[in-house]
Write an enzyme that holds these catalytic residues in place. Structure first.
Site, short mmCIF file in Angstrom:
data_model
loop_
_atom_site.label_atom_id
_atom_site.label_comp_id
_atom_site.label_asym_id
_atom_site.label_seq_id
_atom_site.Cartn_x
_atom_site.Cartn_y
_atom_site.Cartn_z
N ASP A 98 -3.14 -18.26 1.79
CA ASP A 98 -4.34 -18.89 1.19
C ASP A 98 -4.90 -19.94 2.14
O ASP A 98 -6.12 -20.05 2.33
CB ASP A 98 -4.02 -19.48 -0.19
CG ASP A 98 -2.64 -20.10 -0.29
OD1 ASP A 98 -1.86 -20.00 0.68
OD2 ASP A 98 -2.32 -20.72 -1.33
N ASP A 109 -11.01 -8.58 7.79
CA ASP A 109 -12.43 -8.47 7.47
C ASP A 109 -13.09 -9.85 7.47
O ASP A 109 -14.25 -9.98 7.88
CB ASP A 109 -12.64 -7.79 6.10
CG ASP A 109 -12.74 -6.28 6.25
OD1 ASP A 109 -12.22 -5.75 7.25
OD2 ASP A 109 -13.33 -5.62 5.37
N LYS A 115 3.39 -15.57 2.30
CA LYS A 115 3.27 -16.28 1.02
C LYS A 115 4.70 -16.57 0.57
O LYS A 115 5.14 -16.16 -0.51
CB LYS A 115 2.50 -15.39 0.03
CG LYS A 115 2.14 -16.06 -1.27
CD LYS A 115 1.03 -17.09 -1.14
CE LYS A 115 0.78 -17.79 -2.47
NZ LYS A 115 -0.07 -18.98 -2.35
N TYR A 119 0.82 -1.21 0.00
CA TYR A 119 0.00 0.00 0.00
C TYR A 119 0.86 1.27 0.00
O TYR A 119 0.36 2.35 -0.27
CB TYR A 119 -0.94 0.03 1.22
CG TYR A 119 -2.03 -1.05 1.18
CD1 TYR A 119 -2.25 -1.82 0.05
CD2 TYR A 119 -2.83 -1.28 2.28
CE1 TYR A 119 -3.22 -2.80 0.01
CE2 TYR A 119 -3.82 -2.26 2.26
CZ TYR A 119 -4.00 -3.01 1.11
OH TYR A 119 -4.98 -3.98 1.08
#
Ligand code: NAD
Length: 360
Positions: A223, A251, A191, A141
């Protein structure tokens, strides 16, 4: 202990829920013999109305002087079409930056009385109690280069995921400290089978783990973590992850608890000279213009944020536990707002706040 706080009620239901959260804090201070030093400032739409700026300099000064900040919510429909730089939400980004809060903590806890509000089967979700620790100021970000260039078929967009050893080590250390105060289990999510950033992440987390031999560390690929959160959420205690993975997973975790009005959050930075951790505490929900001014908003997310403040910024675990058990008692008694009670007469925002105070 002296608790030196800034309160930023903000917009819409922000003012209504922080009023109850402050009332709970006053009750805790009285019950456990602490002194509250409260200041109040402007943030968001209300600040634009009064000063022309969503994050006035005076608010920045007050936030810097306080040991911890409690915020309601920002956002007003009248600014929906304003450019991002002139919107109330810009005030919140400015506040996070000034405070230097690099760790976002989202406790996810299911309550027995609300178990039917979860989209998961009761036996899967019952007993869930975890904290997701998300790195908040690094990663894709913020990384550069970023942007869009070229045109036609050659139009190209780029974002950059980047982390330094120091950024990873400080958030990992915070997560291990938290795990040490809980069930001593930490799941680091990455990851690393694909991304170099994740390989460095895993290497640094393993190094930091050597300072915390009493905490059990496991590595989970992102994942798989997304899947485990719905298959077996109870297996998690502290979940540590980088910015974008944390944005998505928190979330997913939030849904486990039922209503958005229930969810607290904490964003933490370094220690202040006073010994308190710099912290910004706020419910996860927004200003809810559809129910603002009706005394209907659920204040338990804001009240949970006060419990997080007591625990993380001030190290007052006993006081935080008193708030949690009071909330549990109120939920069990059925004195809840309309979002948790589709049938029957709901309690008002003020009545829920009063009930929590009485239970403390
Ligand atoms: P919202 O969270 O304000 O509301 C979503 C829905 O949940 C609404 O139906 C609302 O009535 C309900 N709800 C939210 N909190 C509740 C509570 N405590 N009790 C009962 N019901 C509750 O999200 P939105 O409608 O997308 O956004 C409204 C405004 O808030 C926008 O301006 C948005 O930018 C802003 N916002 C601010 C923050 C923040 O300050 N951190 C976060 C999210 C949204």
């Amino acid at each position: 202990m002296q608790l030196n706080l800034l309160v930023l009620p903000g917009d819409g239901i922000g003012a209504e829920v922080t009023r109850e959260a402050v009332r709970v804090l006053e009750r805790v201070a009285q019950r456990f013999s602490h002194t509250l030093k409260l200041s109040e400032g402007l943030l968001g739409g209300v600040a634009i109305h009064k000063t022309g700026n969503p994050f006035p300099d005076e608010t920045a000064r007050l936030a810097d002087a306080a040991d911890a900040t409690l915020m309601g919510a920002v956002g007003l429909p009248e600014f929906d079409n304003a450019p991002p730089s002139e919107r109330p939400e810009r005030g919140l980004l400015g506040l996070r930056k000034v405070l230097g809060v690099y760790a976002n903590l989202r406790p996810v806890r299911t309550h027995k009385a609300l178990i039917d509000s979860s989209p998961l089967k009761n036996h899967l979700v019952e007993g869930t109690d975890m904290i997701i620790v998300r790195e908040l100021t690094g990663g894709i970000y913020y990384g550069t280069p970023r942007g869009v260039s070229g045109s036609g078929d050659g139009e190209r967009a780029v974002n950059t995921m980047t982390y330094t050893r120091a950024e990873i080590a400080r958030i990992a250390r915070m997560a291990f400290h938290l795990a040490r105060q809980r069930r001593k289990k930490l799941a680091s999510v990455d990851k690393s089978n694909v991304l170099e950033c994740s390989q460095l992440w895993r290497k640094v987390v393993v190094e930091v783990a050597s300072e915390f031999p009493d905490v059990a560390l496991e590595h989970v690929l992102v994942d798989n973590c997304a899947m485990q959160l719905v298959l077996n959420p109870k297996r998690f205690d502290v979940v540590l992850t980088e910015n974008m993975f944390g944005d998505i997973l928190s979330d997913e975790g939030a849904v486990l608890a039922g209503s958005i009005g229930m969810l607290p959050s904490a964003s933490i930075g370094d220690k202040k000279p006073s010994g308190a951790w710099v912290g910004l505490y706020e419910p996860v929900h927004g200003s809810a213009p559809d129910i603002a001014g009706q005394n209907k908003a659920n204040p338990l997310g804001a009240i949970g944020s006060v419990a997080a403040m007591l625990e993380y910024s001030f190290g007052l675990a006993r006081e935080a536990a008193a708030v949690h058990s009071a909330v549990e008692e109120v939920l069990n008694s059925g004195r809840v707002t309309a979002d948790l009670k589709p049938a029957g007469a709901p309690a008002t925002t003020g009545q829920v706040g009063q009930a929590v105070c009485a239970a403390i």
